[in-house]
Write a protein that holds these residues in place. Sequence first.
Motif, PDB file in Angstrom:
ATOM      1  N   GLY A 157     -14.429   4.254   1.204  1.00 11.20           N
ATOM      2  CA  GLY A 157     -15.798   3.790   1.146  1.00 11.20           C
ATOM      3  C   GLY A 157     -15.813   2.280   1.008  1.00 11.20           C
ATOM      4  N   ASP A 158     -16.969   1.663   1.246  1.00 13.35           N
ATOM      5  CA  ASP A 158     -17.013   0.195   1.213  1.00 13.35           C
ATOM      6  C   ASP A 158     -16.714  -0.361  -0.178  1.00 13.35           C
ATOM      7  OD1 ASP A 158     -19.371   0.966  -0.023  1.00 13.35           O
ATOM      8  OD2 ASP A 158     -20.691   0.056   1.471  1.00 13.35           O
ATOM      9  N   ASP A 159     -16.874   0.464  -1.233  1.00 13.46           N
ATOM     10  CA  ASP A 159     -16.566  -0.005  -2.578  1.00 13.46           C
ATOM     11  C   ASP A 159     -15.066  -0.161  -2.805  1.00 13.46           C
ATOM     12  OD1 ASP A 159     -16.320   2.812  -2.371  1.00 13.46           O
ATOM     13  OD2 ASP A 159     -16.407   3.029  -4.545  1.00 13.46           O
ATOM     14  N   GLN A 160     -14.257   0.418  -1.895  1.00 12.18           N
ATOM     15  CA  GLN A 160     -12.802   0.348  -2.033  1.00 12.18           C
ATOM     16  C   GLN A 160     -12.171  -0.763  -1.187  1.00 12.18           C
ATOM     17  OE1 GLN A 160     -10.645   2.383  -4.060  1.00 12.18           O
ATOM     18  NE2 GLN A 160     -12.637   2.677  -5.022  1.00 12.18           N
ATOM     19  N   LEU A 161     -12.971  -1.518  -0.471  1.00 15.75           N
ATOM     20  CA  LEU A 161     -12.427  -2.582   0.376  1.00 15.75           C
ATOM     21  C   LEU A 161     -11.621  -3.622  -0.418  1.00 15.75           C
ATOM     22  CD1 LEU A 161     -15.372  -3.132   2.901  1.00 15.75           C
ATOM     23  CD2 LEU A 161     -13.193  -1.959   3.304  1.00 15.75           C
ATOM     24  N   PRO A 162     -12.061  -3.997  -1.637  1.00 17.45           N
ATOM     25  CA  PRO A 162     -11.238  -4.946  -2.406  1.00 17.45           C
ATOM     26  C   PRO A 162      -9.852  -4.412  -2.723  1.00 17.45           C
ATOM     27  CG  PRO A 162     -13.461  -4.841  -3.307  1.00 17.45           C
ATOM     28  CD  PRO A 162     -13.351  -3.726  -2.316  1.00 17.45           C
ATOM     29  N   MET A 163      -9.708  -3.088  -2.809  1.00 18.85           N
ATOM     30  CA  MET A 163      -8.396  -2.514  -3.083  1.00 18.85           C
ATOM     31  C   MET A 163      -7.450  -2.730  -1.900  1.00 18.85           C
ATOM     32  SD  MET A 163      -9.148  -1.377  -6.038  1.00 18.85           S
ATOM     33  CE  MET A 163      -8.007  -0.141  -6.609  1.00 18.85           C
ATOM     34  N   LEU A 164      -7.987  -2.557  -0.688  1.00 23.28           N
ATOM     35  CA  LEU A 164      -7.153  -2.762   0.494  1.00 23.28           C
ATOM     36  C   LEU A 164      -6.820  -4.239   0.680  1.00 23.28           C
ATOM     37  CD1 LEU A 164      -8.526  -0.269   3.157  1.00 23.28           C
ATOM     38  CD2 LEU A 164      -7.022   0.097   1.208  1.00 23.28           C
ATOM     39  N   GLU A 165      -7.755  -5.098   0.321  1.00 28.36           N
ATOM     40  CA  GLU A 165      -7.484  -6.535   0.384  1.00 28.36           C
ATOM     41  C   GLU A 165      -6.314  -6.888  -0.537  1.00 28.36           C
ATOM     42  OE1 GLU A 165      -9.670 -10.758  -0.803  1.00 28.36           O
ATOM     43  OE2 GLU A 165     -10.850  -8.917  -0.675  1.00 28.36           O
ATOM     44  N   GLN A 166      -6.301  -6.292  -1.730  1.00 30.55           N
ATOM     45  CA  GLN A 166      -5.212  -6.575  -2.661  1.00 30.55           C
ATOM     46  C   GLN A 166      -3.897  -5.987  -2.158  1.00 30.55           C
ATOM     47  OE1 GLN A 166      -6.387  -6.152  -6.712  1.00 30.55           O
ATOM     48  NE2 GLN A 166      -4.818  -7.622  -7.274  1.00 30.55           N
ATOM     49  N   THR A 167      -3.954  -4.827  -1.531  1.00 27.79           N
ATOM     50  CA  THR A 167      -2.752  -4.244  -0.929  1.00 27.79           C
ATOM     51  C   THR A 167      -2.166  -5.191   0.112  1.00 27.79           C
ATOM     52  OG1 THR A 167      -3.427  -1.947  -1.281  1.00 27.79           O
ATOM     53  CG2 THR A 167      -1.912  -2.352   0.526  1.00 27.79           C
ATOM     54  N   ASN A 168      -3.030  -5.725   0.971  1.00 26.24           N
ATOM     55  CA  ASN A 168      -2.538  -6.607   2.031  1.00 26.24           C
ATOM     56  C   ASN A 168      -1.987  -7.926   1.484  1.00 26.24           C
ATOM     57  OD1 ASN A 168      -3.004  -4.780   4.087  1.00 26.24           O
ATOM     58  ND2 ASN A 168      -5.061  -5.538   4.524  1.00 26.24           N
ATOM     59  N   GLU A 169      -2.520  -8.391   0.362  1.00 28.43           N
ATOM     60  CA  GLU A 169      -1.950  -9.574  -0.281  1.00 28.43           C
ATOM     61  C   GLU A 169      -0.501  -9.302  -0.705  1.00 28.43           C
ATOM     62  OE1 GLU A 169      -4.393 -10.728  -3.567  1.00 28.43           O
ATOM     63  OE2 GLU A 169      -6.130 -11.216  -2.316  1.00 28.43           O
ATOM     64  N   ILE A 170      -0.276  -8.123  -1.270  1.00 27.26           N
ATOM     65  CA  ILE A 170       1.076  -7.751  -1.690  1.00 27.26           C
ATOM     66  C   ILE A 170       2.000  -7.618  -0.479  1.00 27.26           C
ATOM     67  CG2 ILE A 170       2.436  -5.859  -2.700  1.00 27.26           C
ATOM     68  CD1 ILE A 170       0.046  -5.437  -4.646  1.00 27.26           C
ATOM     69  N   VAL A 171       1.492  -7.016   0.582  1.00 24.26           N
ATOM     70  CA  VAL A 171       2.279  -6.867   1.807  1.00 24.26           C
ATOM     71  C   VAL A 171       2.722  -8.233   2.322  1.00 24.26           C
ATOM     72  CG1 VAL A 171       2.141  -6.246   4.256  1.00 24.26           C
ATOM     73  CG2 VAL A 171       1.304  -4.657   2.513  1.00 24.26           C
ATOM     74  N   ARG A 172       1.799  -9.174   2.337  1.00 31.52           N
ATOM     75  CA  ARG A 172       2.136 -10.511   2.847  1.00 31.52           C
ATOM     76  C   ARG A 172       3.169 -11.201   1.960  1.00 31.52           C
ATOM     77  NH1 ARG A 172      -3.445 -10.255   4.412  1.00 31.52           N
ATOM     78  NH2 ARG A 172      -4.172 -11.182   2.453  1.00 31.52           N
TER      79      ARG A 172
END
Length: 340
Positions: A157-172
């Motif tokens: 859901g759109d409320d979980q978008l910040p979680m994916l943003e943080q995941t991608n920060e870790i990936v990078r």
Amino acid sequence: MNTNQHTDKKEIILTGDRATGPLHLGHYVGSLKQRVALQNSHEQTILVADMQGLTDNAHDPKKVSSNILNVVADYLAVGIDPTKTTICLQSQLPALAELTMYYSNLVSISRLERNPTVKSEIQSKGFERSIPAGFLTYPISQAADITAFNASLVPVGDDQLPMLEQTNEIVRKINSLARRHILNECRPLLSKASRLPSTDGKNKMSKSMGNAINLGATEKEISAAVKSMYTDPNHIRVEDAGNVEGNVVFTYLDAFHPDESYISELKDHYQRGGLGDGTTKKILETCLQEMLKPIREKRSELLNDKAQLLDILAKGSQISREKTAQVLSDVKDVFGLNIF
């Protein structure tokens, strides 16, 4: 289970639910129907998140352990096929906890506290400064879940978008440390369905707030829930013109009734007056009773054969252990920890 079942599928999806209670109509609209469709075109894994369930329920661990098979039964009852979708248990995948530990060294406390999803949930649960460390760091745990499967698509859901943003920060950060591509960034797959409100119209439907209609709800429970639903408080008499905006009954009719033109006519009738709330609630109740009856019966049948549910979960967890162990090894290489 056929371990070669996903070889012809291109994109990897990871999704899941915390095992803190049976699933409800909000889950059905928001994710379960989508998962049933996605299993035919993607490599899909569903994670029963018992470890994350403990982040705010460690004082009552039975709430989590007793609901693991409930959640698996809900999956199968709505049409998720374990020969197409891998269903696994978070606590049975050691790589996830180990990855969480490594990733936690790359994320600051202040970054976790800035996460809008975490901030909102801390406030709603009244934790203040008594927040469990596991709850504060669950964005890191989610990053471990997603990357461990090399998932590139995550239904949220759109409320979980910040979680994916943080995941991608870790990936990078991991890829930067490795100086090569180790982990995939992920992107969200947003549900086309609106978030389903609670029956009282005050909050979103929630397992913990008791304002949800569970997928295994009995006929009496469905009837009682529909009768208590919030409508238009100004629609006092049948002849009064009513408002469909914010009217939970019409929100549910839009979500679940198969005849859109009929519901459109009902809305027009309600808005010009002459249609009572009792009538609209009866229409909704009939719709939900017909929809949930086969799900309830299938769910009951599945829970009467818990050995079958455990077997599905065990096989899916074994497949997932092998997948996640490889990603863990790659990440340990980045930190120079594969010395044996």
